[in-house]
Write an enzyme that holds these catalytic residues in place. Structure first.
Site, PDB file in Angstrom:
ATOM      1  N   GLY A  44       0.848  -0.947   0.092  1.00 51.25           N
ATOM      2  CA  GLY A  44       0.132  -0.011  -0.199  1.00 51.25           C
ATOM      3  C   GLY A  44       0.777   1.225   0.118  1.00 51.25           C
ATOM      4  O   GLY A  44       0.560   2.259  -0.735  1.00 51.25           O
ATOM      5  N   CYS A  56       1.733   1.820  12.307  1.00 53.15           N
ATOM      6  CA  CYS A  56       2.888   2.595  11.476  1.00 53.15           C
ATOM      7  C   CYS A  56       3.402   3.746  12.464  1.00 53.15           C
ATOM      8  O   CYS A  56       4.540   4.405  12.148  1.00 53.15           O
ATOM      9  CB  CYS A  56       2.264   3.280  10.137  1.00 53.15           C
ATOM     10  N   SER A  72      -3.818  -2.873  -0.483  1.00 51.47           N
ATOM     11  CA  SER A  72      -2.823  -3.892  -0.003  1.00 51.47           C
ATOM     12  C   SER A  72      -3.208  -5.250   0.482  1.00 51.47           C
ATOM     13  O   SER A  72      -4.332  -5.384   0.743  1.00 51.47           O
ATOM     14  CB  SER A  72      -2.233  -3.229   1.035  1.00 51.47           C
TER      15      SER A  72
HETATM   16  C1  LIG Z   1      -1.758  -0.369   5.687  1.00 50.79           C
HETATM   17  C2  LIG Z   1      -2.323   0.995   4.927  1.00 50.79           C
HETATM   18  C3  LIG Z   1      -1.306   1.569   4.061  1.00 50.79           C
HETATM   19  C4  LIG Z   1       0.127   1.054   3.999  1.00 50.79           C
HETATM   20  O1  LIG Z   1      -0.090  -0.293   3.366  1.00 50.79           O
HETATM   21  P1  LIG Z   1       1.253  -1.524   3.350  1.00 50.79           P
HETATM   22  O2  LIG Z   1       0.866  -2.402   2.562  1.00 50.79           O
HETATM   23  O3  LIG Z   1       1.456  -1.362   4.707  1.00 50.79           O
HETATM   24  O4  LIG Z   1       2.387  -0.642   2.897  1.00 50.79           O
HETATM   25  C5  LIG Z   1      -1.614   2.702   3.596  1.00 50.79           C
HETATM   26  N1  LIG Z   1      -2.785   3.283   3.707  1.00 50.79           N
HETATM   27  C6  LIG Z   1      -3.730   2.745   4.438  1.00 50.79           C
HETATM   28  C7  LIG Z   1      -4.957   3.623   4.793  1.00 50.79           C
HETATM   29  C8  LIG Z   1      -3.386   1.487   5.302  1.00 50.79           C
HETATM   30  O5  LIG Z   1      -4.407   1.181   5.915  1.00 50.79           O
END
Ligand SMILES: *Cc1c(COP(=O)(O)O)cnc(C)c1O
Length: 384
Positions: free
Chosen positions: A80, A345, A217
């Site tokens: 993502g 995160c 993702s």
């Molecule tokens: C989890 C998430 C991401 C990041 O995705 P990854 O696959 O962990 O890099 C970005 N935006 C939102 C809203 C998310 O929930």
């Protein structure tokens, strides 16, 4: 004083599905033979390469179907975060000569959107309009549309918030952006949504949503980690940010992870097939825990929208007045209960969540808040 049971070391109750989900065993089963036997490079011209390419394209087609997109519009990435970066930097790079350097986003975006946008502001002179949500985290359509100027190149708004579960009216914003373009006879602004949290529960039809770019993702839908996608509508100006062999229509170089793509397709298909059931199941769990907490603890409040249609069904974000969320989180972990303070995160920093601040919470309220996020494997018994 309340006597608590002794911690159970061997128990795991996983209420952190918004951070990432476990892998579904059926997904793993579809991936295994590919990992083992389909090892050739999908770009290779020999028979084994063609076999890998066929698996990759089959997965792309399956995924595209669930978004009502064309297979050629699905670009595989490493997740993502990378998809968000590709959408933002890629569009900025491709439109640099248009002179349009205004971006509209919201104050509650994931850092994978906020940080690239801030970076463009700091290093490339972009101006940013950051839309403030209401006290529940909801975004007003008209406020977004009124912020459009002739310089607006991109509007990036998350479909559903990862911390408080508030759902943005993406289809309605998309429709109004189309209207603006028609009235002003311009292809600008382009519209991106990060749909990572929405994938299990909300409509992903890119035509109904009127989005030009959409991030998904696999790691949030019981698929493998390290793979994501960016939907890119035909004709949207975009340039790669990772350059090399020109894979993924030139937009994302590097040998594709075929097994992960196969797992991603399986995970998305399964998620879409059980969507209605999972909405009901996870909302029931969220409501069940919320009612129990309310009954037993007086000094608590819900962050984000009321449990209902404007909130992701699996999200419960609660402020426990007077408690420190980090301490509570570690304490719960000792009891085998996994949840998050804010988003996973941002857990490396001690700052109050920018999302909770944007909905008007004080630092103290922010630091007393815990997010429980449910998934298809959770049960009421676990909540008890
Ligand atoms: C989890 C998430 C991401 C990041 O995705 P990854 O696959 O962990 O890099 C970005 N935006 C939102 C809203 C998310 O929930």
């Amino acid at each position: 004083m309340v006597m608590l049971p002794k911690p159970k070391k061997n128990r795991t109750i996983y209420f952190d599905n918004a951070s990432t989900t476990c892998i579904d065993q059926k997904v793993l089963t579809t991936m295994k033979p590919v990992l083992q036997a389909v090892y050739a490079n999908p770009s290779s011209l020999h028979k084994e390469g063609k076999k890998a390419a066929a698996e990759l394209e089959k997965s792309r087609k399956e995924i595209a179907k669930h978004c009502n997109a064309l297979a050629e519009n699905i670009i595989f990435t490493a997740g993502g975060t990378e998809s968000d970066n590709l959408a933002i930097y890629g569009l900025a790079k491709a439109t640099i000569n248009s002179g349009k350097k205004h971006i509209i986003t919201t104050a509650i975006e994931h850092h994978a959107v906020l940080n690239p946008v801030e970076d463009l502001a700091k290093k490339q002179g972009y101006t940013i309009t950051s839309i403030e949500p209401n006290g529940s985290g909801l975004i007003d359509v008209e406020t977004v549309i009124k912020a459009i100027t002739p310089s607006t190149v991109l509007i990036s708004i998350g479909y559903a918030n990862n911390e408080i579960g508030s759902i943005a009216p993406i289809a309605e914003i998309g429709r109004k952006i189309l209207q603006y373009r028609k009235q002003n006879n311009t292809p600008y602004p382009y519209f991106h949504t990060a749909a990572c949290q929405a994938t299990n529960y909300l409509d992903l039809d890119v035509e109904k949503l009127h989005v030009d770019l959409m991030t998904i993702s696999a790691s949030k839908i019981y698929g493998p980690k390290g793979i994501g996608l960016l939907y890119v509508r035909r004709g949207v100006p975009i340039e790669p940010v990772i350059l090399g062999g020109g894979q993924e229509s030139g937009l994302r170089s590097g040998t594709e992870n075929v097994a992960a793509a196969v797992g991603f397709a399986k995970a998305l298909s399964m998620a879409r097939n059980i969507k209605e059931k999972e909405i009901k199941h996870t909302r029931e769990l969220a409501n069940y825990l919320w009612q129990k907490l309310k009954k037993n603890i007086s000094a608590i409040s819900l962050n984000g929208p009321e449990i209902g249609d404007q909130r992701l069904p699996n999200n419960l974000n609660v402020a426990f007045a007077g408690l420190e969320n980090e301490a509570l989180l570690l304490y719960l972990s000792e009891y085998g209960v996994m949840c998050s303070a804010g988003s996973a995160c941002s857990s490396r920093t001690l700052e109050t969540s920018h999302v909770l601040r944007a909905i008007g919470k004080s630092d103290e309220e922010g630091r007393s808040s815990i997010r429980f996020s449910f998934g298809k494997y959770n049960t009421k018994k676990e909540i008890d």
